[in-house]
Design a protein around this motif. Structure first.
Motif, mmCIF file in Angstrom:
data_model
loop_
_atom_site.group_PDB
_atom_site.id
_atom_site.type_symbol
_atom_site.label_atom_id
_atom_site.label_comp_id
_atom_site.label_asym_id
_atom_site.label_seq_id
_atom_site.Cartn_x
_atom_site.Cartn_y
_atom_site.Cartn_z
ATOM 1 N N GLU A 182 0.820 -1.221 0.000
ATOM 2 C CA GLU A 182 0.000 0.000 0.000
ATOM 3 C C GLU A 182 0.850 1.267 0.000
ATOM 4 O OE1 GLU A 182 -2.444 -0.459 3.435
ATOM 5 O OE2 GLU A 182 -3.582 -2.109 2.528
ATOM 6 N N ARG A 183 2.000 1.210 0.672
ATOM 7 C CA ARG A 183 2.844 2.414 0.771
ATOM 8 C C ARG A 183 4.029 2.352 -0.199
ATOM 9 N NH1 ARG A 183 4.917 3.443 6.176
ATOM 10 N NH2 ARG A 183 4.536 1.286 6.751
ATOM 11 N N GLY A 184 3.868 1.562 -1.245
ATOM 12 C CA GLY A 184 4.908 1.500 -2.271
ATOM 13 C C GLY A 184 5.700 0.208 -2.211
ATOM 14 N N VAL A 185 6.236 -0.159 -3.362
ATOM 15 C CA VAL A 185 6.937 -1.435 -3.505
ATOM 16 C C VAL A 185 8.231 -1.463 -2.691
ATOM 17 C CG1 VAL A 185 8.038 -2.968 -5.197
ATOM 18 C CG2 VAL A 185 5.870 -1.870 -5.732
ATOM 19 N N GLU A 186 8.926 -0.334 -2.663
ATOM 20 C CA GLU A 186 10.169 -0.267 -1.867
ATOM 21 C C GLU A 186 9.900 -0.587 -0.401
ATOM 22 O OE1 GLU A 186 12.986 3.223 -1.715
ATOM 23 O OE2 GLU A 186 12.607 3.152 -3.875
ATOM 24 N N ASN A 187 8.764 -0.095 0.086
ATOM 25 C CA ASN A 187 8.405 -0.274 1.494
ATOM 26 C C ASN A 187 8.230 -1.751 1.866
ATOM 27 O OD1 ASN A 187 7.474 0.856 4.130
ATOM 28 N ND2 ASN A 187 5.594 -0.188 3.541
ATOM 29 N N VAL A 188 7.853 -2.578 0.876
ATOM 30 C CA VAL A 188 7.671 -4.012 1.133
ATOM 31 C C VAL A 188 8.959 -4.620 1.697
ATOM 32 C CG1 VAL A 188 7.269 -6.259 0.003
ATOM 33 C CG2 VAL A 188 5.848 -4.281 -0.593
ATOM 34 N N TYR A 189 10.087 -4.075 1.257
ATOM 35 C CA TYR A 189 11.389 -4.597 1.698
ATOM 36 C C TYR A 189 12.044 -3.702 2.757
ATOM 37 C CZ TYR A 189 10.513 -7.213 -2.542
ATOM 38 O OH TYR A 189 9.924 -7.998 -3.506
ATOM 39 N N GLY A 190 11.264 -2.772 3.299
ATOM 40 C CA GLY A 190 11.798 -1.892 4.346
ATOM 41 C C GLY A 190 12.789 -0.878 3.814
ATOM 42 N N GLY A 191 12.662 -0.497 2.534
ATOM 43 C CA GLY A 191 13.594 0.464 1.922
ATOM 44 C C GLY A 191 14.699 -0.254 1.162
ATOM 45 N N LEU A 192 15.482 0.505 0.435
ATOM 46 C CA LEU A 192 16.508 -0.084 -0.437
ATOM 47 C C LEU A 192 17.609 -0.813 0.320
ATOM 48 C CD1 LEU A 192 17.209 2.421 -3.355
ATOM 49 C CD2 LEU A 192 15.661 0.461 -3.276
ATOM 50 N N SER A 193 17.893 -0.371 1.538
ATOM 51 C CA SER A 193 18.988 -1.020 2.289
ATOM 52 C C SER A 193 18.690 -2.504 2.520
ATOM 53 C CB SER A 193 19.215 -0.309 3.624
ATOM 54 O OG SER A 193 18.026 -0.336 4.399
ATOM 55 N N GLY A 194 17.399 -2.846 2.599
ATOM 56 C CA GLY A 194 17.013 -4.246 2.824
ATOM 57 C C GLY A 194 17.243 -5.137 1.620
ATOM 58 N N ILE A 195 17.322 -4.523 0.435
ATOM 59 C CA ILE A 195 17.504 -5.332 -0.786
ATOM 60 C C ILE A 195 18.822 -5.028 -1.503
ATOM 61 C CG2 ILE A 195 15.159 -6.082 -1.355
ATOM 62 C CD1 ILE A 195 14.828 -3.477 -2.978
ATOM 63 N N LYS A 196 19.789 -4.526 -0.749
ATOM 64 C CA LYS A 196 21.114 -4.244 -1.330
ATOM 65 C C LYS A 196 21.687 -5.499 -2.006
ATOM 66 C CE LYS A 196 25.645 -2.341 0.014
ATOM 67 N NZ LYS A 196 26.600 -3.449 -0.134
ATOM 68 N N LEU A 197 21.598 -6.622 -1.307
ATOM 69 C CA LEU A 197 22.116 -7.880 -1.861
ATOM 70 C C LEU A 197 21.427 -8.197 -3.191
ATOM 71 C CD1 LEU A 197 23.746 -10.597 -1.574
ATOM 72 C CD2 LEU A 197 21.708 -11.520 -0.437
#
Length: 207
Positions: free
Chosen positions: A49-64
């Motif tokens: 609901e608050r954006g796709v990035e938010n699903v992963y808790g922001g970009l830092s969560g998907i750095k890998l």
């Protein structure tokens, strides 16, 4: 706000790539990038609901995942065929799952129970991971073709590591569902490769 943008599709693909990377790490070394693992498992409990990035808790969560997907699609040949196989299998299985509404409902209900559990314990508690692993085992792993995970037998024979691997595969399915919700399709992945690569460069600069 439309989810159907190349930026959102790229982030969802990154989520799939990250799940595949975590599965490989766990199967071959017995451990995994802790920030990535937490973000991928948490994505099972967060809506878009608050954006796709938010699903992963922001970009830092998907750095890998950003780094892995960039490696995978920037060269002339696939950098890590094993990870590519896991990612392709997750997308394929999500397609199978989409035709099984009762199985989808079973999965969503199981994830809701695991969410309540994670609030009582913590996100990566063995009980939560055992629950998520069981959801994957009793639903998605009954679909064909099953994902065969390659790794070291000493890790693949440990129930706690197997539960983490299955939980990551479930998170990968979640990202595959998200990719489709954002308008992602197989032909788009083939024909929008340059656009996806450009989007990854933007994400890498933002890390």
């Amino acid at each position: 706000m439309s989810l159907n943008t190349i930026a959102n599709q790229t982030i969802a693909l990154v989520g799939i790539a990250q799940a595949a990377a975590l599965v490989q790490q766990l199967a071959t070394t017995g451990s995994a990038d802790s920030v990535a693992l937490e973000a991928s498992i948490a994505s099972l409990f967060i809506s878009d609901e608050r954006g796709v990035e938010n699903v992963y808790g922001g970009l830092s969560g998907i750095k890998l995942g950003i780094e892995q997907l960039n490696d995978q699609i920037s060269g002339l040949k696939i950098a890590n065929p094993e990870q590519a196989r896991y990612s392709a299998s997750l997308v394929f299985l999500e397609n199978q799952l989409a035709r099984q509404p009762s199985m989808l409902e079973t999965i969503f209900n199981g994830i809701e129970r695991a969410r309540a559990q994670s609030e009582h314990f913590d996100l990566l508690h063995e009980n939560v991971l055992a629950n998520l692993g069981d959801i994957y085992h009793t639903t998605i792993s009954t679909l064909q073709p099953r994902i065969m995970v390659n790794g070291e037998q000493e890790y693949l024979s440990k129930p706690d590591i197997v539960n983490k691997i299955r939980s990551c595969l479930l998170a990968g399915i979640r990202s595959a569902i998200l990719w489709k919700q954002c308008g992602g399709t197989r032909w788009k992945f083939l024909f929008y490769r340059k656009k996806i690569q450009a989007e990854l460069q933007i994400l890498l600069k933002r890390l």
